[in-house]
Write a protein that holds these residues in place. Structure first.
Motif, mmCIF file in Angstrom:
data_model
loop_
_atom_site.group_PDB
_atom_site.id
_atom_site.type_symbol
_atom_site.label_atom_id
_atom_site.label_comp_id
_atom_site.label_asym_id
_atom_site.label_seq_id
_atom_site.Cartn_x
_atom_site.Cartn_y
_atom_site.Cartn_z
ATOM 1 N N PRO B 8 36.574 54.364 13.760
ATOM 2 C CA PRO B 8 35.721 55.384 13.165
ATOM 3 C C PRO B 8 36.241 56.789 13.468
ATOM 4 C CG PRO B 8 34.753 54.612 15.206
ATOM 5 C CD PRO B 8 35.996 53.776 14.993
ATOM 6 N N ARG B 9 35.698 57.773 12.817
ATOM 7 C CA ARG B 9 36.107 59.150 13.112
ATOM 8 C C ARG B 9 35.426 59.646 14.387
ATOM 9 N NH1 ARG B 9 37.996 62.406 9.198
ATOM 10 N NH2 ARG B 9 38.392 63.737 11.016
ATOM 11 N N ARG B 20 36.586 50.329 20.459
ATOM 12 C CA ARG B 20 37.696 49.827 19.638
ATOM 13 C C ARG B 20 38.033 50.849 18.583
ATOM 14 N NH1 ARG B 20 38.282 43.545 18.293
ATOM 15 N NH2 ARG B 20 37.789 42.728 20.351
ATOM 16 N N LEU B 21 39.276 51.304 18.602
ATOM 17 C CA LEU B 21 39.727 52.314 17.675
ATOM 18 C C LEU B 21 40.766 51.667 16.753
ATOM 19 C CD1 LEU B 21 38.679 53.734 20.326
ATOM 20 C CD2 LEU B 21 40.262 55.569 19.807
ATOM 21 N N MET B 60 50.160 54.377 28.884
ATOM 22 C CA MET B 60 48.806 53.827 28.831
ATOM 23 C C MET B 60 48.392 53.358 30.223
ATOM 24 S SD MET B 60 47.458 51.402 25.804
ATOM 25 C CE MET B 60 48.300 49.923 26.321
ATOM 26 N N PRO B 61 47.155 53.703 30.639
ATOM 27 C CA PRO B 61 46.681 53.200 31.936
ATOM 28 C C PRO B 61 46.780 51.680 31.988
ATOM 29 C CG PRO B 61 45.180 54.854 31.073
ATOM 30 C CD PRO B 61 46.153 54.559 29.979
ATOM 31 N N LYS B 62 47.113 51.175 33.156
ATOM 32 C CA LYS B 62 47.332 49.732 33.300
ATOM 33 C C LYS B 62 46.025 48.954 33.171
ATOM 34 C CE LYS B 62 51.791 49.508 34.332
ATOM 35 N NZ LYS B 62 52.201 50.729 33.666
ATOM 36 N N GLU B 63 44.947 49.564 33.576
ATOM 37 C CA GLU B 63 43.660 48.868 33.540
ATOM 38 C C GLU B 63 42.803 49.386 32.401
ATOM 39 O OE1 GLU B 63 43.440 48.178 38.395
ATOM 40 O OE2 GLU B 63 41.896 49.342 37.366
ATOM 41 N N ARG B 64 42.048 48.525 31.829
ATOM 42 C CA ARG B 64 41.005 48.788 30.829
ATOM 43 C C ARG B 64 41.553 49.119 29.438
ATOM 44 N NH1 ARG B 64 38.009 52.795 30.951
ATOM 45 N NH2 ARG B 64 39.228 54.223 32.243
ATOM 46 N N PHE B 65 42.796 49.525 29.323
ATOM 47 C CA PHE B 65 43.363 49.909 28.025
ATOM 48 C C PHE B 65 44.313 48.825 27.518
ATOM 49 C CE2 PHE B 65 42.359 54.473 27.321
ATOM 50 C CZ PHE B 65 41.703 54.742 28.513
ATOM 51 N N SER B 66 44.222 48.545 26.227
ATOM 52 C CA SER B 66 45.173 47.625 25.598
ATOM 53 C C SER B 66 45.357 48.023 24.145
ATOM 54 C CB SER B 66 44.689 46.176 25.710
ATOM 55 O OG SER B 66 43.465 46.005 25.018
ATOM 56 N N SER B 75 46.320 48.507 13.462
ATOM 57 C CA SER B 75 46.560 48.563 14.899
ATOM 58 C C SER B 75 45.240 48.886 15.583
ATOM 59 C CB SER B 75 47.588 49.648 15.216
ATOM 60 O OG SER B 75 47.740 49.793 16.613
ATOM 61 N N ILE B 76 45.037 48.320 16.760
ATOM 62 C CA ILE B 76 43.791 48.548 17.485
ATOM 63 C C ILE B 76 44.096 49.015 18.907
ATOM 64 C CG2 ILE B 76 41.722 47.451 18.425
ATOM 65 C CD1 ILE B 76 41.583 45.798 15.936
ATOM 66 N N LEU B 77 43.413 50.072 19.293
ATOM 67 C CA LEU B 77 43.432 50.524 20.688
ATOM 68 C C LEU B 77 42.074 50.162 21.272
ATOM 69 C CD1 LEU B 77 44.886 52.154 22.963
ATOM 70 C CD2 LEU B 77 43.679 54.168 22.101
ATOM 71 N N ARG B 78 42.091 49.391 22.339
ATOM 72 C CA ARG B 78 40.859 48.939 22.948
ATOM 73 C C ARG B 78 40.716 49.516 24.339
ATOM 74 N NH1 ARG B 78 40.840 42.820 23.627
ATOM 75 N NH2 ARG B 78 40.815 42.929 21.368
ATOM 76 N N ILE B 79 39.537 50.051 24.608
ATOM 77 C CA ILE B 79 39.238 50.574 25.935
ATOM 78 C C ILE B 79 38.021 49.830 26.448
ATOM 79 C CG2 ILE B 79 38.843 52.627 27.340
ATOM 80 C CD1 ILE B 79 39.678 54.333 24.902
#
Lengths: 109, 112
Positions: B8-9, B20-21, B60-66, B75-79
């Motif tokens: 979303p914006r 989820r972006l 990217m931080p090692k934890e919580r981000f993928s 493509s999805i960036l998940r936090i």
């Protein structure tokens, strides 16, 4: 240590008053230097890519130049619609692109 | 030719929730980059992906981000388990190769 430094942080110009923005970099193995324009609340808009010292690119009132240590974005006779933040980025060996913090340009009618 | 699309914006999440972006690259572009931008700071590289592969996630931080870029779909960036410090604008850029990047409009994440 900053890889890319842009100056000035902010610049106010009268309409028609030409000036230059600076982007200096302290990286080795430069594979490309990029200029972007970013308007508030929007993503950066690609302007130019420069690859080697001495190279120049032009687009309307903008001209970008590159030396071994810095790049300049020259703005000739700016108009109010040129007001934006101008970002530069460098691509060095590898996959990462390093961005400067930008120059916020305001052109006053 | 549609540009890079992000949605979303705007996204508001409470602490501890997942964000989820999504990013759809320009047609014909197989390279995707994710960046984070904080006020008064420059764009910070997070991750670089090609279809089905993470090429460089060193920012990217090692934890919580993928991040992922599947064969089909965006493509999805998940936090995961977001914290207030995750509040920022997240930009995706696509490229036909390792040169100029074309940016999407960004997703502004607010963690309350």
């Amino acid at each position: 240590e900053d890889q890319v430094t842009q100056s000035p942080e902010a610049l106010r110009l009268q309409e028609g008053e030409s000036s230059s923005l600076n982007c200096s970099y302290t990286v080795s193995g430069l594979r490309g230097l990029f200029w972007y324009r970013q308007d508030p609340g929007k993503g950066p808009e690609f302007l130019f890519t420069l690859y080697s010292a001495g190279e120049e690119k032009e687009k309307e009132r903008l001209k970008a130049t590159l030396t071994k240590k810095e790049s300049f974005l020259h703005i000739t006779a700016p108009k109010p619609e040129d007001s934006a933040t101008y970002l530069c980025a460098v691509h060095i060996t590898g996959n990462q692109f390093y961005f400067g913090t930008g120059t916020s340009l305001t052109v006053i009618p | 030719n549609a540009g890079v699309m992000q949605n979303p914006r705007h996204l508001v999440r409470r602490r501890g929730q997942e964000a989820r972006l999504r990013c759809s690259p320009m047609k014909g572009h197989s390279h995707v980059y994710w960046y984070r931008q904080l006020p008064e700071e420059g764009l910070k590289f997070m991750v670089y992906l090609q279809k089905e592969n993470i090429i460089d996630e060193s920012g990217m931080p090692k934890e919580r981000f993928s991040a992922e870029f599947p064969k089909e779909g965006p493509s999805i960036l998940r936090i995961q388990q977001v914290v207030r410090g995750d509040s920022a604008a997240y930009f995706c850029a696509s490229s036909p190769g390792r040169n100029e990047q074309y940016f999407g409009p960004g997703t502004r994440l607010t963690v309350t």
